[in-house]
Design a protein around this motif. Structure first.
Motif, PDB file in Angstrom:
ATOM      1  N   GLY A 180       0.795  -1.224   0.000  1.00  0.00           N
ATOM      2  CA  GLY A 180       0.000   0.000   0.000  1.00  0.00           C
ATOM      3  C   GLY A 180       0.826   1.272   0.000  1.00  0.00           C
ATOM      4  N   GLY A 181       2.073   1.199  -0.460  1.00  0.00           N
ATOM      5  CA  GLY A 181       2.940   2.372  -0.487  1.00  0.00           C
ATOM      6  C   GLY A 181       3.461   2.780   0.877  1.00  0.00           C
ATOM      7  N   THR A 182       3.367   1.901   1.870  1.00  0.00           N
ATOM      8  CA  THR A 182       3.757   2.232   3.236  1.00  0.00           C
ATOM      9  C   THR A 182       5.211   1.894   3.548  1.00  0.00           C
ATOM     10  N   GLY A 183       5.852   1.134   2.665  1.00  0.00           N
ATOM     11  CA  GLY A 183       7.206   0.680   2.952  1.00  0.00           C
ATOM     12  C   GLY A 183       7.229  -0.600   3.773  1.00  0.00           C
ATOM     13  N   ILE A 184       6.050  -1.097   4.144  1.00  0.00           N
ATOM     14  CA  ILE A 184       5.953  -2.331   4.927  1.00  0.00           C
ATOM     15  C   ILE A 184       6.004  -3.533   3.984  1.00  0.00           C
ATOM     16  N   ASN A 185       6.739  -4.549   4.370  1.00  0.00           N
ATOM     17  CA  ASN A 185       6.840  -5.783   3.601  1.00  0.00           C
ATOM     18  C   ASN A 185       6.064  -6.878   4.312  1.00  0.00           C
ATOM     19  N   GLY A 186       5.672  -7.923   3.579  1.00  0.00           N
ATOM     20  CA  GLY A 186       4.930  -9.020   4.185  1.00  0.00           C
ATOM     21  C   GLY A 186       4.979 -10.250   3.306  1.00  0.00           C
ATOM     22  N   SER A 187       4.258 -11.270   3.718  1.00  0.00           N
ATOM     23  CA  SER A 187       4.223 -12.499   2.929  1.00  0.00           C
ATOM     24  C   SER A 187       2.851 -13.156   3.057  1.00  0.00           C
ATOM     25  N   GLU A 188       2.529 -13.970   2.076  1.00  0.00           N
ATOM     26  CA  GLU A 188       1.293 -14.744   2.038  1.00  0.00           C
ATOM     27  C   GLU A 188       1.639 -16.156   1.597  1.00  0.00           C
TER      28      GLU A 188
END
Length: 176
Positions: free
Chosen positions: A157-165
């Motif tokens: 979302g353009g927040t700079g936060i990374n994640g995984s699914e």
């Protein structure tokens, strides 16, 4: 827009197949349609997933699209997968005349809708993905496919936060 680019690339590959058939290995086309369980970030979401691809004996390319069919409500916050699309390269290892094992890797995009208190927002993220699976054909053209895919998302979302699914899929496969 990215889906249009992926579809155009796949269409170009389809159009080039007759010209390449005389010079190279035979391209076999397939499609599959199935159910995916997508887990990550505390949400467990269901989706209908479809793929269209072409392959020779060991290598292939497939385009994937998915649309969410279930949501999860956690503490008044509702989360639903809107859509997901990707383009993957696939390496096949035939296990028997009717069965294949495979690994795949590619790049795509995922959009998730988050709603709370009458307000909603769609959050998107690009993702590198890698997966493994297998398929078995019970007739020459009809089969079943099971696979697991790991999505590594960046700048959610353009927040700079990374994640995984993580996605687990079962599909009906049809060779054309």
């Amino acid at each position: 827009m990215r889906l249009v680019v992926a579809a155009a690339a796949l269409a170009a590959a389809v159009m080039a197949t007759p010209a390449l058939a005389a010079d190279g290995p035979q391209i076999n086309w397939y499609g599959d349609l199935g159910y995916s369980q997508v887990d990550g970030g505390g949400a467990n979401l269901g989706a209908i997933t479809g793929r269209l691809g072409g392959r020779n004996q060991e290598f292939g390319l497939e385009a994937e699209v998915a649309s969410g069919i279930s949501s999860q409500n956690d503490g008044g916050v509702n989360v639903k997968l809107n859509d997901e699309y990707a383009l993957d390269a696939v390496i096949y290892a035939p296990a028997s005349p009717n069965a294949d094992l495979f690994v795949r890797a590619g790049y795509g995009h995922m959009d998730v809708k988050v709603s709370c208190c009458g307000v909603s927002a769609t959050v998107g993220a690009n993702a590198w993905n890698v997966g493994v699976g297998g398929q078995y054909f019970f007739t020459h053209n009809d089969g079943v496919r099971l696979d697991y895919t790991y999505y590594k998302m960046s700048n959610i979302g353009g927040t700079g936060i990374n994640g995984s699914e993580n996605a687990y899929t079962i599909s009906y496969v049809r060779r054309f």
